[in-house]
Design a protein around this motif. Structure first.
Motif, PDB file in Angstrom:
ATOM      1  N   ALA A  25       6.073 -14.531 -13.553  1.00 31.40           N
ATOM      2  CA  ALA A  25       5.981 -14.576 -14.618  1.00 31.40           C
ATOM      3  C   ALA A  25       7.394 -15.396 -15.055  1.00 31.40           C
ATOM      4  N   ALA A  26       7.698 -16.189 -14.058  1.00 28.79           N
ATOM      5  CA  ALA A  26       8.762 -17.368 -15.764  1.00 28.79           C
ATOM      6  C   ALA A  26       7.736 -18.060 -14.871  1.00 28.79           C
ATOM      7  N   VAL A  27       7.480 -19.358 -14.412  1.00 31.80           N
ATOM      8  CA  VAL A  27       5.779 -19.993 -14.416  1.00 31.80           C
ATOM      9  C   VAL A  27       4.894 -19.819 -15.328  1.00 31.80           C
ATOM     10  N   VAL A  28       4.332 -18.135 -15.695  1.00 28.64           N
ATOM     11  CA  VAL A  28       3.684 -17.973 -16.810  1.00 28.64           C
ATOM     12  C   VAL A  28       4.046 -17.972 -17.688  1.00 28.64           C
ATOM     13  N   VAL A  29       5.775 -17.776 -18.397  1.00 31.65           N
ATOM     14  CA  VAL A  29       6.390 -17.570 -19.390  1.00 31.65           C
ATOM     15  C   VAL A  29       6.824 -19.559 -19.661  1.00 31.65           C
ATOM     16  N   GLY A  30       6.992 -19.849 -19.026  1.00 27.65           N
ATOM     17  CA  GLY A  30       7.097 -22.016 -18.847  1.00 27.65           C
ATOM     18  C   GLY A  30       6.229 -22.175 -19.385  1.00 27.65           C
ATOM     19  N   ALA A  31       5.506 -22.374 -18.636  1.00 31.55           N
ATOM     20  CA  ALA A  31       3.720 -22.682 -19.634  1.00 31.55           C
ATOM     21  C   ALA A  31       3.687 -22.268 -20.394  1.00 31.55           C
ATOM     22  N   LEU A  32       3.144 -21.316 -20.904  1.00 34.50           N
ATOM     23  CA  LEU A  32       3.447 -20.867 -22.568  1.00 34.50           C
ATOM     24  C   LEU A  32       4.275 -21.052 -23.410  1.00 34.50           C
ATOM     25  N   ALA A  33       5.250 -21.326 -23.034  1.00 34.75           N
ATOM     26  CA  ALA A  33       6.457 -22.211 -24.124  1.00 34.75           C
ATOM     27  C   ALA A  33       5.691 -23.471 -23.838  1.00 34.75           C
ATOM     28  N   LEU A  34       5.925 -23.601 -23.028  1.00 30.53           N
ATOM     29  CA  LEU A  34       5.148 -25.709 -22.678  1.00 30.53           C
ATOM     30  C   LEU A  34       4.464 -25.752 -23.786  1.00 30.53           C
ATOM     31  N   PHE A  35       2.764 -25.072 -23.532  1.00 29.84           N
ATOM     32  CA  PHE A  35       1.815 -25.366 -24.482  1.00 29.84           C
ATOM     33  C   PHE A  35       1.931 -25.015 -25.662  1.00 29.84           C
ATOM     34  N   PHE A  36       2.584 -23.857 -26.041  1.00 30.89           N
ATOM     35  CA  PHE A  36       2.835 -23.654 -27.967  1.00 30.89           C
ATOM     36  C   PHE A  36       3.589 -24.274 -28.353  1.00 30.89           C
ATOM     37  N   GLY A  37       4.773 -24.981 -28.062  1.00 33.37           N
ATOM     38  CA  GLY A  37       5.475 -26.173 -27.939  1.00 33.37           C
ATOM     39  C   GLY A  37       4.906 -27.690 -28.550  1.00 33.37           C
ATOM     40  N   ALA A  38       3.518 -27.559 -27.440  1.00 33.87           N
ATOM     41  CA  ALA A  38       3.317 -29.212 -27.636  1.00 33.87           C
ATOM     42  C   ALA A  38       2.499 -28.734 -28.850  1.00 33.87           C
ATOM     43  N   LEU A  39       1.982 -27.783 -29.079  1.00 33.04           N
ATOM     44  CA  LEU A  39       1.184 -27.717 -30.298  1.00 33.04           C
ATOM     45  C   LEU A  39       1.459 -27.616 -31.757  1.00 33.04           C
ATOM     46  N   LEU A  40       2.455 -27.155 -31.780  1.00 33.67           N
ATOM     47  CA  LEU A  40       3.639 -27.505 -32.997  1.00 33.67           C
ATOM     48  C   LEU A  40       3.834 -28.592 -33.177  1.00 33.67           C
ATOM     49  N   SER A  41       4.465 -29.385 -31.655  1.00 30.11           N
ATOM     50  CA  SER A  41       5.180 -30.628 -31.872  1.00 30.11           C
ATOM     51  C   SER A  41       3.852 -31.418 -32.403  1.00 30.11           C
ATOM     52  N   ILE A  42       2.738 -31.129 -31.723  1.00 28.86           N
ATOM     53  CA  ILE A  42       1.464 -32.437 -32.458  1.00 28.86           C
ATOM     54  C   ILE A  42       1.157 -32.033 -33.473  1.00 28.86           C
ATOM     55  N   VAL A  43       1.126 -30.911 -34.377  1.00 30.03           N
ATOM     56  CA  VAL A  43       1.114 -30.412 -35.770  1.00 30.03           C
ATOM     57  C   VAL A  43       2.102 -31.172 -36.715  1.00 30.03           C
ATOM     58  N   ARG A  44       3.162 -31.168 -36.295  1.00 25.52           N
ATOM     59  CA  ARG A  44       4.301 -31.795 -36.475  1.00 25.52           C
ATOM     60  C   ARG A  44       4.266 -33.127 -36.912  1.00 25.52           C
ATOM     61  N   SER A  45       3.148 -33.606 -36.624  1.00 27.87           N
ATOM     62  CA  SER A  45       3.605 -35.214 -35.142  1.00 27.87           C
ATOM     63  C   SER A  45       3.300 -36.007 -36.858  1.00 27.87           C
TER      64      SER A  45
END
Length: 85
Positions: A25-45
């Motif tokens: 569960a920790a791996v899944v939550v970490g991967a989701l956090a990485l994915f959504f963090g990347a999407l947010l960072s891409i949009v704000r770039s």
């Protein structure tokens, strides 16, 4: 003696399952956090709309790899070219 060891191992088996489930569960939550963090960072770039779209599509096609590459390569490249909109 052998029966006592077997009983002890059987008593610990559910604990191991819980640890494995929590780690998964920790791996899944970490991967989701990485994915959504990347999407947010891409949009704000400051990248062009086309380059943002390329990174977003790549992130959706390969969520873990795309997000990881964004933070390792894409974000640094976007910061090197300020003012590009």
């Amino acid at each position: 003696m052998m029966q006592a060891q077997l009983a002890h191992q059987m008593a610990l088996a559910p604990t191991g399952d819980i640890v494995i489930a929590c780690a998964g569960a920790a791996v899944v939550v970490g991967a989701l956090a990485l994915f959504f963090g990347a999407l947010l960072s891409i949009v704000r770039s400051d990248l062009t709309t086309g380059m943002k779209l390329v990174w977003i599509v790549f992130s959706f096609m390969a969520p873990f790899l795309g997000s990881l590459l964004w933070f390792l390569i894409g974000r640094r490249d976007a910061q090197r070219r300020p003012g590009i909109a």
